[in-house]
Design a protein around this motif. Structure first.
Motif, PDB file in Angstrom:
ATOM      1  N   GLU A  42       0.953  -1.135   0.179  1.00 30.87           N
ATOM      2  CA  GLU A  42      -0.123  -0.016   0.003  1.00 30.87           C
ATOM      3  C   GLU A  42       0.843   1.177  -0.135  1.00 30.87           C
ATOM      4  O   GLU A  42       1.442   1.457   0.799  1.00 30.87           O
ATOM      5  CB  GLU A  42      -0.730  -0.104   1.236  1.00 30.87           C
ATOM      6  CG  GLU A  42      -1.868   1.274   0.994  1.00 30.87           C
ATOM      7  CD  GLU A  42      -2.871   1.122   2.424  1.00 30.87           C
ATOM      8  OE1 GLU A  42      -3.836   0.278   2.261  1.00 30.87           O
ATOM      9  OE2 GLU A  42      -2.696   1.952   3.443  1.00 30.87           O
ATOM     10  N   ILE A  43       0.730   1.980  -1.170  1.00 32.73           N
ATOM     11  CA  ILE A  43       1.741   3.188  -1.357  1.00 32.73           C
ATOM     12  C   ILE A  43       1.019   4.438  -1.283  1.00 32.73           C
ATOM     13  O   ILE A  43       0.074   4.183  -2.451  1.00 32.73           O
ATOM     14  CB  ILE A  43       2.604   2.788  -2.375  1.00 32.73           C
ATOM     15  CG1 ILE A  43       3.537   1.722  -2.239  1.00 32.73           C
ATOM     16  CG2 ILE A  43       3.536   4.125  -2.803  1.00 32.73           C
ATOM     17  CD1 ILE A  43       4.295   1.190  -3.679  1.00 32.73           C
ATOM     18  N   LYS A  44       1.158   5.324  -0.457  1.00 29.57           N
ATOM     19  CA  LYS A  44       0.122   6.458  -0.709  1.00 29.57           C
ATOM     20  C   LYS A  44      -1.316   6.126  -0.287  1.00 29.57           C
ATOM     21  O   LYS A  44      -2.231   6.583  -0.921  1.00 29.57           O
ATOM     22  CB  LYS A  44       0.393   7.325  -1.791  1.00 29.57           C
ATOM     23  CG  LYS A  44       1.559   8.022  -1.834  1.00 29.57           C
ATOM     24  CD  LYS A  44       1.870   9.014  -2.850  1.00 29.57           C
ATOM     25  CE  LYS A  44       3.405   9.669  -2.636  1.00 29.57           C
ATOM     26  NZ  LYS A  44       3.571  10.648  -3.773  1.00 29.57           N
ATOM     27  N   GLY A  45      -1.428   4.852   0.293  1.00 32.07           N
ATOM     28  CA  GLY A  45      -2.996   4.444   0.663  1.00 32.07           C
ATOM     29  C   GLY A  45      -3.517   3.915  -0.429  1.00 32.07           C
ATOM     30  O   GLY A  45      -4.774   3.401  -0.267  1.00 32.07           O
ATOM     31  N   LEU A  46      -2.906   3.508  -1.456  1.00 30.80           N
ATOM     32  CA  LEU A  46      -3.491   2.671  -2.522  1.00 30.80           C
ATOM     33  C   LEU A  46      -2.721   1.519  -3.107  1.00 30.80           C
ATOM     34  O   LEU A  46      -1.405   1.550  -3.010  1.00 30.80           O
ATOM     35  CB  LEU A  46      -3.560   3.855  -3.624  1.00 30.80           C
ATOM     36  CG  LEU A  46      -4.509   4.859  -3.681  1.00 30.80           C
ATOM     37  CD1 LEU A  46      -4.288   5.848  -4.679  1.00 30.80           C
ATOM     38  CD2 LEU A  46      -6.021   4.482  -3.720  1.00 30.80           C
ATOM     39  N   ARG A  47      -3.110   0.537  -3.473  1.00 28.71           N
ATOM     40  CA  ARG A  47      -2.787  -0.420  -4.446  1.00 28.71           C
ATOM     41  C   ARG A  47      -3.518  -0.458  -5.760  1.00 28.71           C
ATOM     42  O   ARG A  47      -4.444   0.229  -5.879  1.00 28.71           O
ATOM     43  CB  ARG A  47      -2.909  -1.999  -3.679  1.00 28.71           C
ATOM     44  CG  ARG A  47      -2.058  -2.087  -2.338  1.00 28.71           C
ATOM     45  CD  ARG A  47      -2.472  -3.487  -2.026  1.00 28.71           C
ATOM     46  NE  ARG A  47      -1.362  -3.658  -0.711  1.00 28.71           N
ATOM     47  CZ  ARG A  47      -1.510  -3.591   0.429  1.00 28.71           C
ATOM     48  NH1 ARG A  47      -2.771  -3.130   0.727  1.00 28.71           N
ATOM     49  NH2 ARG A  47      -0.987  -3.984   1.523  1.00 28.71           N
ATOM     50  N   PRO A  48      -3.100  -1.183  -6.737  1.00 28.22           N
ATOM     51  CA  PRO A  48      -3.766  -1.451  -7.925  1.00 28.22           C
ATOM     52  C   PRO A  48      -5.243  -1.879  -7.604  1.00 28.22           C
ATOM     53  O   PRO A  48      -5.312  -2.791  -6.546  1.00 28.22           O
ATOM     54  CB  PRO A  48      -3.097  -2.477  -8.819  1.00 28.22           C
ATOM     55  CG  PRO A  48      -1.573  -2.375  -8.169  1.00 28.22           C
ATOM     56  CD  PRO A  48      -2.027  -2.107  -6.749  1.00 28.22           C
ATOM     57  N   THR A  49      -6.246  -1.811  -8.229  1.00 25.40           N
ATOM     58  CA  THR A  49      -7.693  -2.264  -8.210  1.00 25.40           C
ATOM     59  C   THR A  49      -7.577  -3.621  -8.114  1.00 25.40           C
ATOM     60  O   THR A  49      -8.350  -4.504  -7.225  1.00 25.40           O
ATOM     61  CB  THR A  49      -8.459  -1.881  -9.233  1.00 25.40           C
ATOM     62  OG1 THR A  49      -8.554  -0.411  -8.974  1.00 25.40           O
ATOM     63  CG2 THR A  49     -10.014  -2.331  -8.923  1.00 25.40           C
TER      64      THR A  49
END
Length: 422
Positions: free
Chosen positions: A163-170
Motif C-alpha cells: 500500500e503506497i500512498k494509501g493505494l494498491r492497484p484495483t
C-alpha cells in the motif's frame, strides 16, 4: 510408543500438506479493491500493458532470434538499448521504471539494504518487507492512475503488493510462480473483457526469465536462448489473446537490466579491513555496501581500503561519481552505505566460487548491463528506431499515453520519448 510416534508423524505430514495447500491458495488469490470504477473522463482513454522480462539483455532479441518480439516491435519502436539506473539490479530498476525516479530517490537502493534510521533491513526475499509500503517512495504508475480515478491491475511488479500512498492497484496478485503463464494471460484477457467502468487501463505484467537462466548458465548458454524464446512465445500468446477484444492496447516491453559472464576463478574476497564488529555489510557481489556503526570509523576504513584496493574501486558516499546518482546528496532516505566498493568488471566480490551470470555493474562502463525497450500499438509511431536512453523516462511516456498529469517532480523527462508518440 512406536504407535504414538507413527500417529504424530502422520499428523505432522497431514498438517504440512494442509499448510502447503493453504499457502498455495493464498499465493494465487486475486486481490480486488471493491467499489472502484473508472471516472467518466477515463473511459475512452487508451490501454497500456507494461511488460517486463527480467534480465532480458538489450541484444537478446536479435542474438537469439525472438521472432515475435522483433516482428511486433518492427511495426512500432525499437531502442538501441535502455540504460538501467545504478545499481543495475532487479528491485531498484523495476521500481525506477514505474516511478521515474533513480533508486536513491525512491528508496529501493538495492535488492537488499539497511535503513540506518530504523536499523531495519529490506530484502527482496522477505515478503513482509516487500508488502510494507513504508519502504517505497515516489508515486508508482498504478497509484498515479488510481489517484485520478483510472482503474489499474498488476500481474506482478515490484511495489504492487504494498500500500503506497494509501493505494494498491484495483486488481493485483502477490508474486508467485504457482500461476502458470497460460493462466496469467487468461487473467489479463479477463481484465480487459470487463465492462468499461471497471476495466483497467494500465496493466503491469512481469516474467522472471531469462534472468534465472542467465544467472545459472550465463548469457551465452543454450538454456538462456531457450528462456528468451519462451518469453517471445508468451508475448505472442498475450497479443493474440487480446487482439479479438479490439481495444486500443499499447504494449511496452522492457527489462530491468542485462546480464554478463564474470570471472569465476578469481573472485575478490571480502577485505580483511572490514571488521564486522565495527561495520555492517548490507550487500556484496557487484556492489559492496558498508555501514559504519560508529561514524568516526568511516575515514580510517576508507583510507585503508584505498591504499590496498585491487580489482575494485572504493568510494565514500560523499564522493561517488555523479552519473551514479548514488551519493550523499541523492540519498533521500539514508539507505546508502558510508563506504562503497565497486568491483571492476568482470570481477565480483565473493568468498566462494561465484555463479556464472551477474548484473549490477555500472551500465555506462559495462554495456552488457543494458536492458531492452520495445513498444507498439496505436499510441506509437511505426518503424522507429531510437538511441539508448535512461529507464526513468518510461514513466512520463506512459503517463502521457494515459493522459495522467504527473503531480510531483521526477527524474524522468517527457521530452526524451515524446518523439516516438503519435
Amino acid at each position: 510408543m512406536k504407535r504414538r510416534y507413527l500417529t504424530l508423524l502422520i499428523l505432522g505430514l497431514y498438517l504440512a500438506v494442509f499448510q502447503n495447500h493453504a499457502n498455495a491458495q493464498t499465493d494465487t488469490i486475486e486481490h480486488v479493491a471493491a467499489g472502484r470504477k473508472n471516472n467518466a473522463s477515463q473511459l475512452k482513454k487508451p490501454y497500456v500493458i507494461l511488460i517486463s522480462a527480467d534480465g532480458f539483455r538489450y541484444d537478446y532479441a536479435r542474438k537469439y532470434q525472438a521472432a515475435h518480439l522483433l516482428a511486433l516491435s518492427d511495426q512500432g519502436v525499437q531502442a538501441e538499448s535502455m540504460i538501467p539506473s545504478y545499481p543495475s539490479v532487479t528491485f531498484p530498476n523495476h521500481y525506477s521504471i514505474v516511478t521515474g525516479l533513480y533508486p536513491s530517490h525512491h528508496g529501493l537502493v538495492n535488492n537488499s539494504f539497511l535503513d540506518e534510521q530504523s536499523g531495519e533491513r529490506y530484502s527482496m526475499g522477505a515478503k513482509a518487507k516487500v508488502r510494507d509500503g513504508k519502504w517505497y517512495g515516489g508515486t508508482p504508475l498504478w497509484v498515479l492512475a488510481e489517484q485520478q480515478k483510472m482503474v489499474s491491475a498488476s500481474m506482478f511488479w515490484v511495489g504492487s503488493e504494498a500500500e503506497i500512498k494509501g493505494l494498491r492497484p484495483t486488481y493485483y496478485y502477490d508474486y508467485t510462480e504457482k500461476i502458470s503463464v497460460d493462466k496469467r494471460i487468461s487473467i489479463v484477457k479477463n481484465w480487459l473483457s470487463l465492462p468499461e467502468e471497471t476495466r483497467p487501463h494500465l496493466i503491469t505484467f512481469y516474467l522472471s526469465e531469462p534472468d534465472h537462466a542467465g544467472h545459472s548458465f550465463g548469457p551465452e548458454a543454450k538454456q538462456t536462448e531457450l528462456a528468451v524464446k519462451m518469453v517471445d512465445s508468451v508475448i505472442n500468446q498475450l497479443t493474440k489473446a487480446i487482439e479479438p477484444l479490439h481495444l486500443p492496447v499499447n504494449f511496452v516491453f522492457v527489462s530491468d537490466h542485462g546480464m554478463t559472464a564474470v570471472d569465476r576463478e578469481n573472485p575478490i574476497a571480502t577485505p580483511k579491513a572490514i571488521d564486522t564488529t565495527k561495520y555492517i555489510i548490507a550487500s556484496s557481489g557487484t556492489l559492496m555496501d558498508v555501514h559504519a556503526k560508529n561514524k568516526t570509523d568511516i575515514l580510517p576504513l576508507y583510507e585503508k581500503l584505498k591504499a590496498e584496493q585491487k580489482d575494485y574501486k572504493v568510494y565514500l558516499k560523499t564522493n561517488m561519481p555523479p552519473n551514479f546518482h548514488y551519493s550523499t546528496k541523492d540519498d533521500r532516505m539514508g539507505r546508502i552505505g558510508d563506504v562503497l566498493l565497486i568491483p571492476e568488471w568482470p570481477k565480483v566480490f565473493s568468498n566462494r566460487k561465484p555463479g556464472i551470470g551477474h548484473h549490477g555493474f555500472d551500465p555506462l562502463s559495462v554495456k552488457d548491463m543494458h536492458a531492452t525497450f520495445f513498444a507498439w500499438g496505436p499510441a506509437f509511431k511505426k518503424q522507429i528506431k531510437i538511441p539508448s536512453f535512461e529507464n526513468v523516462n518510461v514513466y512520463p511516456m506512459i503517463a502521457t499515453i494515459l493522459g495522467l498529469p504527473i503531480q510531483e517532480q521526477i527524474d524522468g523527462k517527457a521530452e526524451v520519448l515524446d518523439q516516438i508518440l503519435n
